[in-house]
Design a protein around this motif. Structure first.
Motif, mmCIF file in Angstrom:
data_model
loop_
_atom_site.group_PDB
_atom_site.id
_atom_site.type_symbol
_atom_site.label_atom_id
_atom_site.label_comp_id
_atom_site.label_asym_id
_atom_site.label_seq_id
_atom_site.Cartn_x
_atom_site.Cartn_y
_atom_site.Cartn_z
ATOM 1 N N ARG A 184 0.830 -1.205 0.000
ATOM 2 C CA ARG A 184 0.000 0.000 0.000
ATOM 3 C C ARG A 184 0.874 1.269 0.000
ATOM 4 O O ARG A 184 0.600 2.233 -0.719
ATOM 5 N N SER A 185 1.921 1.260 0.822
ATOM 6 C CA SER A 185 2.765 2.453 0.923
ATOM 7 C C SER A 185 3.490 2.729 -0.396
ATOM 8 O O SER A 185 3.652 3.882 -0.794
ATOM 9 N N ALA A 186 3.922 1.665 -1.082
ATOM 10 C CA ALA A 186 4.590 1.856 -2.369
ATOM 11 C C ALA A 186 3.622 2.397 -3.415
ATOM 12 O O ALA A 186 3.966 3.302 -4.191
ATOM 13 N N MET A 187 2.404 1.860 -3.432
ATOM 14 C CA MET A 187 1.400 2.337 -4.389
ATOM 15 C C MET A 187 1.017 3.786 -4.083
ATOM 16 O O MET A 187 0.815 4.594 -4.995
ATOM 17 N N ALA A 188 0.903 4.121 -2.793
ATOM 18 C CA ALA A 188 0.565 5.494 -2.416
ATOM 19 C C ALA A 188 1.683 6.457 -2.797
ATOM 20 O O ALA A 188 1.422 7.580 -3.258
ATOM 21 N N ALA A 248 10.405 -9.280 -3.430
ATOM 22 C CA ALA A 248 11.159 -8.968 -4.649
ATOM 23 C C ALA A 248 11.338 -7.463 -4.820
ATOM 24 O O ALA A 248 12.369 -7.001 -5.320
ATOM 25 N N MET A 249 10.371 -6.674 -4.354
ATOM 26 C CA MET A 249 10.456 -5.219 -4.475
ATOM 27 C C MET A 249 11.469 -4.635 -3.498
ATOM 28 O O MET A 249 11.924 -3.504 -3.679
ATOM 29 N N GLY A 250 11.799 -5.396 -2.443
ATOM 30 C CA GLY A 250 12.788 -4.927 -1.479
ATOM 31 C C GLY A 250 12.318 -3.785 -0.612
ATOM 32 O O GLY A 250 13.110 -2.894 -0.250
ATOM 33 N N ILE A 251 11.035 -3.776 -0.257
ATOM 34 C CA ILE A 251 10.486 -2.736 0.622
ATOM 35 C C ILE A 251 9.903 -3.394 1.859
ATOM 36 O O ILE A 251 9.638 -4.591 1.893
ATOM 37 N N ASP A 252 9.753 -2.608 2.919
ATOM 38 C CA ASP A 252 9.147 -3.134 4.121
ATOM 39 C C ASP A 252 8.321 -2.058 4.803
ATOM 40 O O ASP A 252 8.253 -0.925 4.323
#
Length: 426
Positions: free
Chosen positions: A359-363, A422-426
């Motif tokens: 959600r945070s990446a999409m936002a 795979a995106m390497g985000i948390d």
């Protein structure tokens, strides 16, 4: 025998204006079913006064005229219950309309019932799988939750309901099609729901051409049938398409009964009816009714009165976006605009973490979309934006889903965890 010999007391129609029928000489209370005319067509009392009672037709009343006889029944509307209803298609009063013969039911119960006491409701702590990846992960729904699907016309609400009906792990589906076009009912049953979905479903149908009271009563009939499964300790999924048409039907009833119009022409009883209807779903001492209600937002205005009232009562909302639908993205769920108020109670910390990361990446990407469109975004400025751009195709593939694709919840969470890893985000 002595009672049978007593003369029958009849009322008489004194006027019929619009949808309301005014009758004098009959002793009946609000909610009682009466029989009108020589054909004894059913109507229900919706208002009482010194001048008489006001009726709304349940059946189509032919040859209505001043002086037509009205017979009280002393009964309120009842609906059938039991496992024999599975696989059947009923009208708003619980009568079969599928041509498969008489119903096999356990009992008939009053259509009106009290909502479970606030202190007797079990807490919502178990997820219900819906078979739709975007819902099961990013807008998780719990058993006994009530959630709305908010969208304008033609954005895919009915199609999403059919996906849920086939993919849910709920034991029983109760589906109410209220105010639908007549041609769409058979298409929904045969193409969208299919034999497998119908076999564990009870479908209640009230088309747009039926009287307003019939359309409003269909919502309560479906809710009462779902409650009967809950009372047996089962977990039922109640799907209603659409809550807005129930409100519109109640607007016709209220205005015909003499209520003053209030917000956008809706009388006060409309908002009281929505609260009574929606509060009846949920958990009980045993079993649960998970409610999914479509809300047709007027002119794509998500703050119009019915949408705003429903959102304030429901335990979450799923927004369907017209831009996604026109781009061929189905189901057209705007996951950033959708909220489940019980998601944190029915998911683990690990699941919440991966859902929050996506959600945070999409936002973050949505926040700089204008810069991306004109090529002014500098790569490396925001790692979340960079990840969302790099994995845009994989994110879209996760959120998109074919109508006949049912994804188990465990598989959906696994796919989401792999994507976020795979995106390497948390």
């Amino acid at each position: 025998m002595r009672a049978a010999a007593l003369p029958e007391r009849l009322g008489r129609v004194v006027s019929a204006v619009g949808l309301g029928i005014v009758v004098r000489g009959v002793d009946a209370g609000i909610g009682e079913v009466v029989l009108v005319g020589d054909r004894r067509e059913r109507a229900e009392v919706v208002a009482v006064s010194d001048d008489g009672v006001t009726l709304m037709p349940i059946d189509r009343i032919e040859d209505l005229h001043v002086g037509a006889p009205v017979r009280p029944t002393g009964r309120r509307m009842t609906v059938p219950t039991g496992l024999g209803l599975l696989g059947r298609v009923l009208d708003a009063t619980g009568r079969p309309i599928d041509g498969r013969g008489p119903l096999q039911f356990d009992d008939r119960v009053p259509v009106d019932a009290e909502a479970p006491s606030a202190l007797e409701r079990a807490r919502i702590d178990t997820p219900v799988a819906l078979g739709v990846r975007a819902l099961d992960t990013l807008t998780a729904v719990g058993r006994g939750q009530r959630i709305g699907l908010f969208a304008g016309s033609g954005v895919g609400k009915s199609s999403l309901l059919s996906m849920i009906a086939r993919g849910t792990d709920a034991e029983v589906n109760v589906i109410a099609l209220i105010g639908e076009r007549g041609r769409e009912v058979r298409e929904f049953l045969e193409d969208d729901l299919g034999p497998e979905g119908l076999a564990r479903s009870v479908v209640i149908v009230s088309t747009a051409d039926q009287p307003a009271l019939t359309r409003a009563r269909a919502a309560f009939t479906a809710t009462r049938i779902a409650e009967s499964f809950r009372d047996r300790g089962q977990h039922a999924l109640l799907m209603m398409d659409s809550l807005t048409r129930v409100a519109m039907a109640q607007r016709e009833i209220g205005l015909a009964a003499g209520e003053p119009p209030a917000t956008r022409g809706y009388p006060p009883s409309t908002f009281g009816l929505l609260a009574r209807l929606l509060e009846r779903a949920g958990t009980g001492p045993v079993g649960s009714v998970t409610g999914i209600y479509t809300v047709l937002v007027d002119g794509d205005d998500h703050n119009e009165p019915i949408a705003d009232t429903a959102r304030s009562i429901l335990d979450g909302h799923v927004v369907l976006d017209r831009k996604l639908a026109t781009a061929g993205h189905f189901p057209s769920i705007d996951v950033l605009g959708s909220v489940s108020r019980v998601a944190s109670r029915v998911t683990s910390r690990e699941q919440q973490a991966v859902a929050r990361a996506l959600r945070s990446a999409m936002a973050a990407r949505r926040g700089v979309q204008d810069l991306l469109d004109v090529g002014a975004y500098a790569a490396g400025s925001n790692p979340r934006v960079d990840a969302a751009v790099a994995y845009a195709g994989q994110i879209e593939a996760f959120l998109r889903q074919d109508m006949d694709d049912v994804t188990p919840a465990d598989e959906a969470w696994h796919r989401l965890a792999l994507l976020v890893g795979a995106m390497g985000i948390d």
